[in-house]
Design a protein around this motif. Structure first.
Motif, PDB file in Angstrom:
ATOM      1  N   ALA A 129       0.823  -1.213   0.000  1.00 13.84           N
ATOM      2  CA  ALA A 129       0.000   0.000   0.000  1.00 13.84           C
ATOM      3  C   ALA A 129       0.853   1.257   0.000  1.00 13.84           C
ATOM      4  CB  ALA A 129      -0.926  -0.012   1.213  1.00 13.84           C
ATOM      5  N   SER A 130       1.911   1.276   0.816  1.00 19.14           N
ATOM      6  CA  SER A 130       2.743   2.480   0.896  1.00 19.14           C
ATOM      7  C   SER A 130       3.487   2.732  -0.401  1.00 19.14           C
ATOM      8  CB  SER A 130       3.723   2.363   2.065  1.00 19.14           C
ATOM      9  OG  SER A 130       4.638   1.293   1.862  1.00 19.14           O
ATOM     10  N   LEU A 131       3.986   1.670  -1.036  1.00 14.66           N
ATOM     11  CA  LEU A 131       4.670   1.852  -2.313  1.00 14.66           C
ATOM     12  C   LEU A 131       3.696   2.241  -3.415  1.00 14.66           C
ATOM     13  CD1 LEU A 131       7.277  -1.055  -2.296  1.00 14.66           C
ATOM     14  CD2 LEU A 131       7.765   1.388  -2.283  1.00 14.66           C
ATOM     15  N   ALA A 132       2.484   1.690  -3.369  1.00 15.44           N
ATOM     16  CA  ALA A 132       1.481   2.067  -4.367  1.00 15.44           C
ATOM     17  C   ALA A 132       1.135   3.550  -4.276  1.00 15.44           C
ATOM     18  CB  ALA A 132       0.230   1.208  -4.191  1.00 15.44           C
ATOM     19  N   LEU A 133       1.125   4.068  -3.049  1.00 15.73           N
ATOM     20  CA  LEU A 133       0.839   5.492  -2.867  1.00 15.73           C
ATOM     21  C   LEU A 133       2.071   6.362  -3.113  1.00 15.73           C
ATOM     22  CD1 LEU A 133      -1.387   5.460   0.351  1.00 15.73           C
ATOM     23  CD2 LEU A 133      -2.107   6.064  -1.963  1.00 15.73           C
ATOM     24  N   GLY A 134       3.247   5.887  -2.739  1.00 19.12           N
ATOM     25  CA  GLY A 134       4.441   6.726  -2.774  1.00 19.12           C
ATOM     26  C   GLY A 134       5.236   6.677  -4.056  1.00 19.12           C
ATOM     27  N   ALA A 135       5.211   5.559  -4.772  1.00 21.31           N
ATOM     28  CA  ALA A 135       6.020   5.450  -5.992  1.00 21.31           C
ATOM     29  C   ALA A 135       5.643   6.485  -7.055  1.00 21.31           C
ATOM     30  CB  ALA A 135       5.915   4.031  -6.565  1.00 21.31           C
ATOM     31  N   PRO A 136       4.357   6.820  -7.268  1.00 21.58           N
ATOM     32  CA  PRO A 136       4.059   7.885  -8.234  1.00 21.58           C
ATOM     33  C   PRO A 136       4.702   9.223  -7.863  1.00 21.58           C
ATOM     34  CG  PRO A 136       2.084   6.619  -7.758  1.00 21.58           C
ATOM     35  CD  PRO A 136       3.123   6.163  -6.788  1.00 21.58           C
ATOM     36  N   PHE A 173       7.755   8.613   5.636  1.00 26.58           N
ATOM     37  CA  PHE A 173       6.384   8.233   5.958  1.00 26.58           C
ATOM     38  C   PHE A 173       6.028   6.861   5.387  1.00 26.58           C
ATOM     39  CE2 PHE A 173       5.928  13.018   5.974  1.00 26.58           C
ATOM     40  CZ  PHE A 173       5.906  13.109   7.349  1.00 26.58           C
ATOM     41  N   GLY A 174       6.583   6.518   4.224  1.00 24.91           N
ATOM     42  CA  GLY A 174       6.317   5.201   3.658  1.00 24.91           C
ATOM     43  C   GLY A 174       6.888   4.091   4.507  1.00 24.91           C
ATOM     44  N   ALA A 175       8.153   4.238   4.919  1.00 30.60           N
ATOM     45  CA  ALA A 175       8.769   3.223   5.776  1.00 30.60           C
ATOM     46  C   ALA A 175       8.100   3.172   7.146  1.00 30.60           C
ATOM     47  CB  ALA A 175      10.265   3.510   5.920  1.00 30.60           C
ATOM     48  N   GLU A 176       7.681   4.329   7.665  1.00 30.72           N
ATOM     49  CA  GLU A 176       6.995   4.357   8.961  1.00 30.72           C
ATOM     50  C   GLU A 176       5.661   3.615   8.897  1.00 30.72           C
ATOM     51  OE1 GLU A 176       6.275   5.153  12.955  1.00 30.72           O
ATOM     52  OE2 GLU A 176       8.105   5.216  11.745  1.00 30.72           O
ATOM     53  N   ALA A 177       4.945   3.742   7.793  1.00 31.83           N
ATOM     54  CA  ALA A 177       3.684   3.015   7.644  1.00 31.83           C
ATOM     55  C   ALA A 177       3.912   1.508   7.691  1.00 31.83           C
ATOM     56  CB  ALA A 177       3.005   3.413   6.334  1.00 31.83           C
ATOM     57  N   VAL A 178       4.968   1.045   7.039  1.00 32.99           N
ATOM     58  CA  VAL A 178       5.261  -0.388   7.045  1.00 32.99           C
ATOM     59  C   VAL A 178       5.677  -0.846   8.438  1.00 32.99           C
ATOM     60  CG1 VAL A 178       6.582  -2.225   5.943  1.00 32.99           C
ATOM     61  CG2 VAL A 178       5.963  -0.203   4.637  1.00 32.99           C
TER      62      VAL A 178
END
Length: 218
Positions: A129-136, A173-178
């Motif tokens: 989920a975090s990569l799907a939101l953050g990669a763009p 924030f992406g790593a923190e979500a994971v």
């Protein structure tokens, strides 16, 4: 705009430096980490989210200098500037093309590579989920950096120096979500922040990218 997107996808596959290079780099980093820090689950599990996010970020960085370089070298970039589609649309198309060829494959492969790092079972969904939101956002920021350095000789290093600081909020924030997902804590706040960053990038950076291209094409 769809025709331009399809053209960019074909060029990225033919010219190299697309998803194959990014995936290979991602795999190499993830495989090498256990050799460097040891195979102990106690060590790998806590650092797995950060390692996967850093590896994905660096893999996305590899092909940024080619976003506008090929068009600049063959003379098609000035033609795009005079085409009916505005430069903002060109910038958006380039970012989407980079995400499809680099960010999307990395997002799909990351949960699989999490097994190499003994990632906690509860973290896989949130990594995806975090990569799907953050990669763009990584692709849009990288497109802006590529526009700033287009036409510069050996601009790859300068591009990295410009883009990496802008990547830090998404990485944090992406790593923190994971990590929160692995611990069973609430992940709503960091995921929302990643989404806000992505929306902000796509709302503002196409105009900044177009302005940078106009300056460099004068």
């Amino acid at each position: 705009m769809i025709a331009l997107l399809l053209r960019d996808l074909r060029l990225s596959v033919r010219a190299g430096g697309g998803f194959g290079l990014g995936l290979a780099f991602f795999l190499i980093v993830v495989v090498l980490v256990p050799f460097g820090v040891g195979p102990d689950r106690v060590i790998l599990t806590p650092i797995a989210p950060g390692i996967l996010w850093v590896a994905a970020l660096l893999a996305a960085l590899l092909s940024l200098d080619r976003i506008f370089a090929l068009d600049f070298e063959d003379g098609s970039l000035p033609l795009l500037a005079t085409a009916p589609i505005p430069l903002e649309g060109v910038a958006l198309s380039k970012a989407v093309s980079h995400w499809i060829t680099t960010g999307l494959p990395l997002t799909c492969v990351a949960p699989v590579l999490g097994f190499f790092l003994n990632m906690a079972p509860g973290a896989y969904v949130w990594l995806l989920a975090s990569l799907a939101l953050g990669a763009p956002a990584l692709s849009m920021i990288g497109t802006f950096g590529a526009a700033l350095t287009v036409g510069l000789r050996r601009g790859g290093l300068l591009l990295s120096l410009l883009v990496l600081p802008l990547y830090i909020p998404t990485l944090m924030f992406g790593a923190e979500a994971v990590r929160r997902g692995a611990d069973g804590s609430g992940v709503t706040a960091p995921l929302m922040l990643v989404g806000v960053i992505t929306l902000g990038c796509f709302a503002l950076l196409p105009f900044a990218t177009a302005a940078a291209l106009r300056i460099n094409l004068r």
